[in-house]
Design a protein around this motif. Structure first.
Motif, PDB file in Angstrom:
ATOM      1  N   GLY A  36      -7.846   3.049 113.127  1.00 55.32           N
ATOM      2  CA  GLY A  36      -7.413   3.279 111.746  1.00 55.32           C
ATOM      3  C   GLY A  36      -6.092   2.598 111.439  1.00 55.32           C
ATOM      4  N   ASP A  37      -5.169   2.620 112.389  1.00 55.72           N
ATOM      5  CA  ASP A  37      -3.885   1.926 112.202  1.00 55.72           C
ATOM      6  C   ASP A  37      -4.089   0.433 111.988  1.00 55.72           C
ATOM      7  N   ASN A  38      -4.950  -0.183 112.804  1.00 52.67           N
ATOM      8  CA  ASN A  38      -5.199  -1.621 112.672  1.00 52.67           C
ATOM      9  C   ASN A  38      -5.818  -1.959 111.325  1.00 52.67           C
ATOM     10  N   VAL A  39      -6.755  -1.133 110.875  1.00 51.42           N
ATOM     11  CA  VAL A  39      -7.356  -1.351 109.554  1.00 51.42           C
ATOM     12  C   VAL A  39      -6.304  -1.175 108.462  1.00 51.42           C
ATOM     13  N   TYR A  40      -5.448  -0.164 108.626  1.00 48.79           N
ATOM     14  CA  TYR A  40      -4.404   0.094 107.634  1.00 48.79           C
ATOM     15  C   TYR A  40      -3.461  -1.097 107.490  1.00 48.79           C
ATOM     16  N   TYR A  41      -3.012  -1.652 108.600  1.00 52.39           N
ATOM     17  CA  TYR A  41      -2.055  -2.767 108.510  1.00 52.39           C
ATOM     18  C   TYR A  41      -2.698  -4.002 107.883  1.00 52.39           C
ATOM     19  N   LEU A  42      -3.973  -4.234 108.169  1.00 53.29           N
ATOM     20  CA  LEU A  42      -4.635  -5.355 107.516  1.00 53.29           C
ATOM     21  C   LEU A  42      -4.764  -5.105 106.017  1.00 53.29           C
ATOM     22  N   ALA A  43      -5.137  -3.875 105.640  1.00 49.94           N
ATOM     23  CA  ALA A  43      -5.261  -3.540 104.220  1.00 49.94           C
ATOM     24  C   ALA A  43      -3.920  -3.650 103.507  1.00 49.94           C
ATOM     25  N   LEU A  44      -2.850  -3.194 104.161  1.00 45.76           N
ATOM     26  CA  LEU A  44      -1.529  -3.265 103.554  1.00 45.76           C
ATOM     27  C   LEU A  44      -1.105  -4.716 103.354  1.00 45.76           C
ATOM     28  N   SER A  45      -1.358  -5.551 104.360  1.00 47.80           N
ATOM     29  CA  SER A  45      -1.003  -6.956 104.246  1.00 47.80           C
ATOM     30  C   SER A  45      -1.776  -7.630 103.113  1.00 47.80           C
ATOM     31  N   TRP A  46      -3.075  -7.373 103.042  1.00 47.14           N
ATOM     32  CA  TRP A  46      -3.900  -7.981 101.999  1.00 47.14           C
ATOM     33  C   TRP A  46      -3.451  -7.529 100.612  1.00 47.14           C
ATOM     34  N   ALA A  47      -3.249  -6.224 100.458  1.00 44.41           N
ATOM     35  CA  ALA A  47      -2.856  -5.697  99.148  1.00 44.41           C
ATOM     36  C   ALA A  47      -1.486  -6.227  98.733  1.00 44.41           C
ATOM     37  N   ALA A  48      -0.551  -6.351  99.684  1.00 44.44           N
ATOM     38  CA  ALA A  48       0.786  -6.840  99.352  1.00 44.44           C
ATOM     39  C   ALA A  48       0.746  -8.304  98.925  1.00 44.44           C
ATOM     40  N   VAL A  49      -0.076  -9.109  99.610  1.00 39.86           N
ATOM     41  CA  VAL A  49      -0.202 -10.525  99.243  1.00 39.86           C
ATOM     42  C   VAL A  49      -0.807 -10.662  97.854  1.00 39.86           C
ATOM     43  N   GLN A  50      -1.783  -9.804  97.532  1.00 40.22           N
ATOM     44  CA  GLN A  50      -2.415  -9.875  96.221  1.00 40.22           C
ATOM     45  C   GLN A  50      -1.494  -9.410  95.105  1.00 40.22           C
ATOM     46  N   ALA A  51      -0.571  -8.503  95.418  1.00 43.64           N
ATOM     47  CA  ALA A  51       0.279  -7.922  94.382  1.00 43.64           C
ATOM     48  C   ALA A  51       1.604  -8.647  94.190  1.00 43.64           C
ATOM     49  N   GLY A  52       2.005  -9.486  95.146  1.00 39.13           N
ATOM     50  CA  GLY A  52       3.305 -10.142  95.042  1.00 39.13           C
ATOM     51  C   GLY A  52       3.320 -11.490  95.722  1.00 39.13           C
ATOM     52  N   THR A  53       4.518 -12.008  95.927  1.00 42.94           N
ATOM     53  CA  THR A  53       4.687 -13.291  96.604  1.00 42.94           C
ATOM     54  C   THR A  53       4.624 -13.093  98.117  1.00 42.94           C
ATOM     55  N   PRO A  54       4.452 -14.164  98.878  1.00 46.53           N
ATOM     56  CA  PRO A  54       4.443 -14.020 100.345  1.00 46.53           C
ATOM     57  C   PRO A  54       5.712 -13.371 100.891  1.00 46.53           C
ATOM     58  N   SER A  55       6.871 -13.705 100.332  1.00 48.38           N
ATOM     59  CA  SER A  55       8.110 -13.092 100.818  1.00 48.38           C
ATOM     60  C   SER A  55       8.149 -11.604 100.508  1.00 48.38           C
TER      61      SER A  55
END
Length: 455
Positions: A36-55
């Motif tokens: 679940g942790d591994n899925v969470y970190y991938l989901a967080l990374s994907w959602a953050a990239v979609q919502a903002g800039t790479p930085s």
């Protein structure tokens, strides 16, 4: 209302950990939580990239490390005061609720980066108590002679979670976006809660204690009252101190006193103190090259992303073999000496990785690195578990966690900058030297060098 009590595990009922249903329930809970942790970190990374800039996405991913590093010592105190089982169950419940809440909000709307940052901070805060409790739990579910085997089983669970988690997260994103991936992560973490509730806790020994100055067993008076109910009989977990007056004194201690007591215990322990130094050196020298340096090395050599994937697969396979070895055997002779030898040999392999003449040679070298690093890491973890008084394991695990999750990641940007200045070869050799110093520390400490795993 009469509570249904879960009987504690007794030493007489000990059996090999891989055949113990109680340990397997704990392992199932741990594995589900890690996936679940591994899925969470991938989901967080994907959602953050979609919502903002790479930085901005990078900041969201990094923000959880701050509360985790700052609060980890306090989390160790919480685990020892309230019992690791209770803390792990509560932590997983909070993490599950937070992730599922964010999944529901993402299904309904697009809240933006602030929600993801808030989730990352909350996750990191809960991790600060979750991780020390996870480190303290094995000693409560099996016998001391099985802790090395449990460490190997835990390593296999981590490898499984790393292999399965990313594809599951990617599948969730493909089917329903970040919201579906968050929902999947929350459900996986939720699976761990009923499994943990069903895990039985064993009584901690109350007839022997460890003198923190000499690491020699000291007798504890046996004329304490036997009619005082233990925490286990009250439906909880065995406490860290003998019953009666000693337990009352422990209950009156403040969290700050518990923290100071734990640090004093570590500082005076002849095995744990140098062991933590060796673990710190190994993490500081290992994390940078394998996380940042390998990417830059693959780019320089023209291996590409697929080549880097093969090298990482070699490392993972080697580490998995080491974990499987300890799981099957359950014990290795001369643990301190074997750990030192594997650290030193592994550091040589890390330095050689930068000079591998081909991709095939790099994969073979990575396999060797994974095998030696996995063996030394498993042995150091097993020694940490078996040498520490169970009453202090939460605080001991928190110190080890701060090193691995707080200090070691700082080597990644330093490694990237150093490679830009001097190239991959000198930086890998420097990192290998830092790792090798951990083996030197083990060899120079007589008690740690002679340390054995219990049979």
């Amino acid at each position: 209302m009469t509570a249904t009590l879960i009987p504690p595990v007794h030493a007489a009922a000990d059996k090999p950990a891989h055949r113990d249903s109680n340990v397997l329930r704990w392992l199932g809970a741990y594995t589900a939580s890690m996936v679940g942790d591994n899925v969470y970190y991938l989901a967080l990374s994907w959602a953050a990239v979609q919502a903002g800039t790479p930085s901005q996405a990078g900041l969201v991913m990094a923000v959880s490390a701050v509360p985790r590093a700052l609060l980890m010592l306090g989390g160790g105190v919480v685990a020892d005061r309230f019992g690791p089982r209770r803390v792990v169950i509560g932590s997983d419940a909070v993490r599950c609720a937070a992730v599922l809440t964010v999944a529901a909000l993402l299904f309904a709307a697009s809240p933006g980066l602030w929600l993801l940052a808030l989730l990352a901070v909350l996750f990191g805060t809960v991790d600060a108590v979750f991780m020390p409790a996870v480190g303290a739990l094995p000693a409560r579910v099996t016998g001391r002679d099985q802790l090395a085997r449990v460490q190997g089983m835990r390593g296999l669970a981590i490898r499984f979670a790393n292999v399965v988690g990313a594809p599951l997260g990617g599948l969730g994103v493909a089917l329903g976006g970040a919201a579906a991936a968050f929902g999947l992560a929350g459900l996986l973490i939720a699976v761990s809660v009923p499994l943990l509730v069903s895990v039985r806790m064993r009584d901690l020994p109350t007839d022997v204690r460890t003198d923190v100055r000499t690491d020699l067993p000291t007798d504890v008076p046996t004329d304490v009252p036997t009619d005082v109910p233990t925490d286990v009989e009250a439906g909880g977990e065995a406490g860290p101190h003998p019953m009666g007056a000693a337990q009352d004194t422990a209950c009156r201690a403040t969290p700050w006193q518990d923290l100071r007591d734990g640090l004093r215990y570590l500082r005076g322990h002849r095995v744990l103190a140098p062991l933590l130094v060796a673990i710190a050196l190994g993490d500081l020298g290992f994390v940078g090259p394998l996380n940042v340096g390998l990417t830059l090395l693959a780019e320089q050599r023209g291996w590409g992303a697929s080549g880097m994937g093969w090298v990482l697969s070699g490392f993972g396979a080697g580490a998995g073999v080491a974990a499987l070895l300890l799981t099957v055997r359950g014990w290795l002779p001369h643990a301190g000496r074997v750990a030192a030898a594997s650290i030193l040999a592994g550091s040589v392999a890390i330095g050689a990785l930068a000079y591998a003449p081909s991709l095939v040679a790099a994969v073979g070298t990575a396999l060797l690195v994974g095998l030696l690093a996995g063996l030394s890491g498993a042995l150091c973890g097993a020694l940490l578990q078996t040498q520490a008084d169970p009453a202090y394991l939460g605080r001991v695990s928190s110190v080890a966690g701060i090193v691995s999750l707080g200090f070691a990641p700082l080597s990644m940007p330093l490694s990237a900058a150093a490679i830009g200045w001097w190239g991959t070869g000198p930086v890998f050799v420097t990192s290998a030297t830092v790792c090798g110093l951990g083996g030197v520390v083990v060899l120079c400490s007589g008690p740690l060098r002679r340390a054995q795993l219990p049979r």
